[in-house]
Motif scaffolding. Structure first.
Motif, PDB file in Angstrom:
ATOM      1  N   GLY A   9       5.447   6.882  18.827  1.00  0.00           N
ATOM      2  CA  GLY A   9       6.286   5.847  18.615  1.00  0.00           C
ATOM      3  C   GLY A   9       7.864   6.802  18.617  1.00  0.00           C
ATOM      4  O   GLY A   9       7.911   7.764  18.967  1.00  0.00           O
ATOM      5  N   ALA A  10       8.961   5.853  18.348  1.00  0.00           N
ATOM      6  CA  ALA A  10      10.155   6.189  18.589  1.00  0.00           C
ATOM      7  C   ALA A  10      10.455   7.420  17.486  1.00  0.00           C
ATOM      8  O   ALA A  10       9.867   7.477  16.440  1.00  0.00           O
ATOM      9  CB  ALA A  10      11.290   5.096  18.370  1.00  0.00           C
ATOM     10  N   LEU A  11      11.083   8.480  17.947  1.00  0.00           N
ATOM     11  CA  LEU A  11      11.482   9.611  17.051  1.00  0.00           C
ATOM     12  C   LEU A  11      13.037   9.839  17.207  1.00  0.00           C
ATOM     13  O   LEU A  11      13.623   9.524  18.262  1.00  0.00           O
ATOM     14  CB  LEU A  11      10.792  10.965  17.522  1.00  0.00           C
ATOM     15  CG  LEU A  11       9.307  10.799  17.516  1.00  0.00           C
ATOM     16  CD1 LEU A  11       8.543  12.381  18.302  1.00  0.00           C
ATOM     17  CD2 LEU A  11       8.864  10.718  16.157  1.00  0.00           C
ATOM     18  N   THR A  12      13.398  10.554  16.230  1.00  0.00           N
ATOM     19  CA  THR A  12      14.964  10.754  16.176  1.00  0.00           C
ATOM     20  C   THR A  12      15.078  12.304  17.174  1.00  0.00           C
ATOM     21  O   THR A  12      13.804  13.042  17.258  1.00  0.00           O
ATOM     22  CB  THR A  12      15.366  11.324  14.879  1.00  0.00           C
ATOM     23  OG1 THR A  12      14.643  12.281  14.165  1.00  0.00           O
ATOM     24  CG2 THR A  12      15.375  10.033  14.044  1.00  0.00           C
ATOM     25  N   SER A  13      16.250  12.613  17.424  1.00  0.00           N
ATOM     26  CA  SER A  13      16.348  13.924  18.107  1.00  0.00           C
ATOM     27  C   SER A  13      16.036  14.961  17.454  1.00  0.00           C
ATOM     28  O   SER A  13      15.305  15.988  17.932  1.00  0.00           O
ATOM     29  CB  SER A  13      17.939  14.079  18.563  1.00  0.00           C
ATOM     30  OG  SER A  13      18.338  13.204  19.534  1.00  0.00           O
ATOM     31  N   GLU A  14      16.275  15.040  15.942  1.00  0.00           N
ATOM     32  CA  GLU A  14      15.758  16.223  15.267  1.00  0.00           C
ATOM     33  C   GLU A  14      14.239  16.370  15.336  1.00  0.00           C
ATOM     34  O   GLU A  14      13.750  17.415  15.236  1.00  0.00           O
ATOM     35  CB  GLU A  14      16.290  16.103  13.805  1.00  0.00           C
ATOM     36  CG  GLU A  14      15.962  17.222  12.743  1.00  0.00           C
ATOM     37  CD  GLU A  14      16.542  18.603  13.394  1.00  0.00           C
ATOM     38  OE1 GLU A  14      15.825  19.428  13.142  1.00  0.00           O
ATOM     39  OE2 GLU A  14      17.680  18.637  13.995  1.00  0.00           O
ATOM     40  N   GLN A  15      13.681  15.268  14.993  1.00  0.00           N
ATOM     41  CA  GLN A  15      11.985  15.118  15.162  1.00  0.00           C
ATOM     42  C   GLN A  15      11.483  15.565  16.450  1.00  0.00           C
ATOM     43  O   GLN A  15      10.540  16.372  16.334  1.00  0.00           O
ATOM     44  CB  GLN A  15      11.581  13.741  14.711  1.00  0.00           C
ATOM     45  CG  GLN A  15      11.746  13.241  13.395  1.00  0.00           C
ATOM     46  CD  GLN A  15      11.263  11.815  13.145  1.00  0.00           C
ATOM     47  OE1 GLN A  15      11.806  10.945  14.025  1.00  0.00           O
ATOM     48  NE2 GLN A  15      10.842  11.538  11.869  1.00  0.00           N
ATOM     49  N   VAL A  40       6.604  21.070  27.236  1.00  0.00           N
ATOM     50  CA  VAL A  40       6.208  20.157  26.164  1.00  0.00           C
ATOM     51  C   VAL A  40       6.858  18.783  26.772  1.00  0.00           C
ATOM     52  O   VAL A  40       8.159  18.823  26.713  1.00  0.00           O
ATOM     53  CB  VAL A  40       6.739  20.360  24.724  1.00  0.00           C
ATOM     54  CG1 VAL A  40       6.197  19.207  23.686  1.00  0.00           C
ATOM     55  CG2 VAL A  40       5.713  21.716  24.046  1.00  0.00           C
ATOM     56  N   THR A  41       6.328  17.806  26.869  1.00  0.00           N
ATOM     57  CA  THR A  41       7.025  16.516  27.045  1.00  0.00           C
ATOM     58  C   THR A  41       6.618  15.467  25.921  1.00  0.00           C
ATOM     59  O   THR A  41       5.283  15.486  25.385  1.00  0.00           O
ATOM     60  CB  THR A  41       6.669  15.879  28.260  1.00  0.00           C
ATOM     61  OG1 THR A  41       5.209  15.751  28.415  1.00  0.00           O
ATOM     62  CG2 THR A  41       6.945  16.845  29.508  1.00  0.00           C
ATOM     63  N   ILE A  42       7.512  14.640  25.806  1.00  0.00           N
ATOM     64  CA  ILE A  42       7.425  13.714  24.671  1.00  0.00           C
ATOM     65  C   ILE A  42       7.482  12.362  25.245  1.00  0.00           C
ATOM     66  O   ILE A  42       8.550  12.035  25.842  1.00  0.00           O
ATOM     67  CB  ILE A  42       8.132  13.615  23.437  1.00  0.00           C
ATOM     68  CG1 ILE A  42       8.116  15.058  22.765  1.00  0.00           C
ATOM     69  CG2 ILE A  42       7.982  12.604  22.645  1.00  0.00           C
ATOM     70  CD1 ILE A  42       8.885  15.334  21.841  1.00  0.00           C
ATOM     71  N   LYS A  43       6.701  11.468  25.222  1.00  0.00           N
ATOM     72  CA  LYS A  43       6.467   9.956  25.792  1.00  0.00           C
ATOM     73  C   LYS A  43       6.796   8.925  24.665  1.00  0.00           C
ATOM     74  O   LYS A  43       5.778   8.997  23.902  1.00  0.00           O
ATOM     75  CB  LYS A  43       5.629   9.737  26.723  1.00  0.00           C
ATOM     76  CG  LYS A  43       5.565   8.145  27.136  1.00  0.00           C
ATOM     77  CD  LYS A  43       4.343   7.910  28.243  1.00  0.00           C
ATOM     78  CE  LYS A  43       4.418   6.496  29.041  1.00  0.00           C
ATOM     79  NZ  LYS A  43       3.499   6.316  29.909  1.00  0.00           N
ATOM     80  N   GLU A  44       7.903   8.366  24.410  1.00  0.00           N
ATOM     81  CA  GLU A  44       8.053   7.674  23.432  1.00  0.00           C
ATOM     82  C   GLU A  44       7.534   5.958  23.887  1.00  0.00           C
ATOM     83  O   GLU A  44       8.031   5.481  24.833  1.00  0.00           O
ATOM     84  CB  GLU A  44       9.432   7.622  22.816  1.00  0.00           C
ATOM     85  CG  GLU A  44      10.101   8.762  22.244  1.00  0.00           C
ATOM     86  CD  GLU A  44      11.222   8.682  21.750  1.00  0.00           C
ATOM     87  OE1 GLU A  44      11.508   8.371  20.592  1.00  0.00           O
ATOM     88  OE2 GLU A  44      12.217   8.768  22.669  1.00  0.00           O
ATOM     89  N   LEU A  45       6.820   5.297  22.905  1.00  0.00           N
ATOM     90  CA  LEU A  45       6.305   4.257  23.261  1.00  0.00           C
ATOM     91  C   LEU A  45       6.851   3.125  22.067  1.00  0.00           C
ATOM     92  O   LEU A  45       6.437   3.561  20.965  1.00  0.00           O
ATOM     93  CB  LEU A  45       4.647   4.114  23.279  1.00  0.00           C
ATOM     94  CG  LEU A  45       4.065   5.122  24.393  1.00  0.00           C
ATOM     95  CD1 LEU A  45       2.542   5.263  23.827  1.00  0.00           C
ATOM     96  CD2 LEU A  45       4.247   4.733  25.663  1.00  0.00           C
ATOM     97  N   PRO A  46       7.070   2.099  22.410  1.00  0.00           N
ATOM     98  CA  PRO A  46       7.464   1.138  21.653  1.00  0.00           C
ATOM     99  C   PRO A  46       6.483   0.601  20.554  1.00  0.00           C
ATOM    100  O   PRO A  46       5.208   0.545  21.348  1.00  0.00           O
ATOM    101  CB  PRO A  46       8.153  -0.140  22.284  1.00  0.00           C
ATOM    102  CG  PRO A  46       8.531   0.602  23.571  1.00  0.00           C
ATOM    103  CD  PRO A  46       7.583   1.787  23.889  1.00  0.00           C
TER     104      PRO A  46
END
Length: 66
Positions: A9-15, A40-46
């Protein structure tokens, strides 16, 4: 080249920064591969894009916070 992909799910830039750093460090420690070789890649999902037990995560969170 080791590749770590995270769907979350959504993360802050710091997270995101901390997640990338810690995943890389842990994977490097376990595999004995230098950190500079990891991607490392992060895919944010609503929250309304996935669910558990037939309910969307956003609905579960709304009910949990009551």
């Amino acid at each position: 080249m080791p590749y770590i992909s995270v769907e979350i799910g959504a993360l802050t830039s710091e997270q995101k920064k901390e997640l990338i750093e810690r995943l890389t460090a842990t994977a490097s420690e376990i595999t004995h591969i230098l950190t500079q070789f990891f991607t490392v890649t992060i895919k944010e999902l609503p929250d309304d894009n996935f669910g558990i037990g037939g309910k969307s995560i956003d609905k579960i969170k709304r009910n949990y916070n009551k």
